[in-house]
Design an enzyme around this catalytic site. Structure first.
Site, short mmCIF file in Angstrom:
data_model
loop_
_atom_site.label_atom_id
_atom_site.label_comp_id
_atom_site.label_asym_id
_atom_site.label_seq_id
_atom_site.Cartn_x
_atom_site.Cartn_y
_atom_site.Cartn_z
N SER A 68 46.03 -85.06 -3.79
CA SER A 68 45.40 -83.75 -3.94
C SER A 68 44.60 -83.56 -5.22
O SER A 68 43.99 -82.51 -5.41
CB SER A 68 46.46 -82.64 -3.83
OG SER A 68 46.83 -82.45 -2.49
N LYS A 71 41.09 -82.38 -4.89
CA LYS A 71 40.64 -80.98 -4.85
C LYS A 71 39.91 -80.55 -6.10
O LYS A 71 39.28 -79.49 -6.12
CB LYS A 71 41.85 -80.09 -4.55
CG LYS A 71 42.36 -80.29 -3.13
CD LYS A 71 43.75 -79.73 -2.92
CE LYS A 71 44.22 -80.08 -1.49
NZ LYS A 71 45.67 -79.98 -1.33
N SER A 123 47.66 -75.80 -3.70
CA SER A 123 47.20 -77.09 -3.18
C SER A 123 46.99 -77.04 -1.67
O SER A 123 47.37 -77.96 -0.93
CB SER A 123 48.18 -78.21 -3.54
OG SER A 123 47.55 -79.47 -3.46
N LYS A 233 45.35 -80.51 -12.11
CA LYS A 233 45.75 -80.64 -10.71
C LYS A 233 46.78 -81.72 -10.51
O LYS A 233 46.70 -82.81 -11.07
CB LYS A 233 44.52 -80.95 -9.83
CG LYS A 233 44.81 -80.87 -8.33
CD LYS A 233 45.04 -79.44 -7.89
CE LYS A 233 45.52 -79.34 -6.45
NZ LYS A 233 46.94 -79.72 -6.30
#
Length: 391
Positions: A68, A71, A123, A233
């Site tokens: 993730s 992202k 997320s 993140k």
């Protein structure tokens, strides 16, 4: 290396002056102790976000899945291609996306802003697809735009196959690339605001007009637990392992850390960021009162000087590639008053603009009775050259 670029009578004059800098951190990062950092990670990188210097790296060029942390680019692409107030209708396809969720409902309408917070804090894989469909029509085309932007930034070993980071053949990055992408992204104030937010309440309007709210909570444990942490993140899949990108700022110094497939990411990031801050040295790109130009008329002269210091954080022992560009009108003429602003001195590190200080008159100067001339301050240049040689 410091480079001075003066515009004098329409002609650019460049002067390069080496500024040697030695720090303990860079020695530690390249010596035997380096293995102590990010030792459980498949790939890692720490960069000075201000100058772009690499402070530490371990297998930083290895192509790896990034879960993730994908992202980061999803949000960046969205910010550069949409307005946060745009209204997005959620498709069945987006709402049904597997994995971590922003709890969006098919047929509901949300603002792009709320989807972006759901993307980064919760997320949300579903939010990623909804954003992609709104901007590009489908996730595949949006992922291609993500890759194009990554390559524009200089992350040439990065390819995106989806906007959420779910496992896919060819979906990969490197620790170095991800650090470059994040450095670019953190210059976007909207991006920085979103990734540093701890909690956020989003709204979505169902097809029947009912408005429901969802609270998103940032998964980044370093926020609030590591001094100066700004985000960025987390990520995890079985294939990619634990992935993390973090950023922290203290007193004008900023660092970005990346680990891919780490078994101890929170502790490793704290150690990496500590490495950066412990070895930083603040260096003046330009000194207050430093002469950048002379105006001469008959027996009278006036120095044009920097109105203030401009500091940059440096870790690299080779010095900083700093450019000072003097933007001063070639129509500048006496009379001048001491302290009067006559232009700006723009500071760059490589191609990156860092900021500026005013260029001011260093003394009073009466109106010229004879033709006046402008010239570089060679005395200042010679002093700097001697300083770089003899310390």
């Amino acid at each position: 290396m410091k480079v001075f670029d003066y515009i004098i009578d329409g002609v650019a004059v460049k002067m390069k002056i080496a500024v040697p800098l030695i720090t303990a951190a860079i020695i530690a990062a390249t010596g035997p102790a380096a293995a102590a950092y990010a030792d459980t990670s498949a790939g890692a990188c720490l960069i000075n976000a201000v100058t772009g210097e690499t402070v530490f790296e371990k297998n930083s060029g290895a192509k790896l899945p990034m879960a993730s942390t994908t992202k980061i680019m999803t949000l960046l692409t969205a910010l550069e291609n949409s307005d946060p107030n745009e209204q997005v209708t959620i498709s069945q396809n987006a709402a049904a996306t597997e994995g971590s969720s922003a709890y969006i409902e098919p047929g509901a309408v949300m603002s792009m802003r709320d989807l972006e917070y759901g993307l980064m804090l919760n997320s949300g894989n579903d939010a990623a697809v909804a954003i992609a469909e709104h901007i590009s029509g489908n996730a595949d085309d949006f992922a291609a735009e993500m890759s194009k932007l990554a390559h524009k930034i200089g992350a040439y070993d990065t390819e995106f196959k989806n906007p959420n980071g779910l496992d896919a053949d060819g979906h990969c990055t490197t620790a170095r690339d991800l650090a470059l992408i994040t450095r670019y992204a953190m210059k976007n104030e909207q991006f920085k605001e979103i990734v540093s937010t701890r909690t956020y309440t989003a709204s979505q309007t169902r097809a029947n007009g009912e408005v429901i709210q969802t609270e998103y909570i940032n998964h980044n444990k370093l926020l609030g637990n590591y001094e100066g942490c700004e985000g960025v993140k987390t990520g995890y899949t079985d294939s990619a392992g634990r992935c993390l990108v973090s950023a922290a700022e203290r007193d004008g110094a900023e660092y970005i850390a990346v680990t891919l497939n780490s078994k101890n990411d929170w502790a490793e990031h704290a150690e990496l960021l500590d490495l950066g801050f412990s070895g930083v040295r603040m260096v003046n790109a330009i000194d207050k009162g430093e002469c950048v130009r002379h105006i001469v008329s008959g027996g009278e002269s006036c120095e044009i000087v920097a109105g203030d210091d401009f500091e940059i954080p440096v870790n690299n022992d080779g010095g900083a590639n700093v450019t000072v560009v003097a933007e001063i009108s070639d129509q500048l003429a006496p009379p001048l008053n001491k302290g009067e602003k006559v232009g700006v001195l723009k500071i760059y590190c490589g191609d990156d603009f860092l900021g500026y200080v005013d260029a001011v008159a260093g003394s009073d100067m009466n109106a010229a009775d004879t033709e006046y001339k402008t010239k570089p301050c060679f005395t200042s240049v010679i002093k700097r050259m001697l300083k770089s040689i003899f310390g």
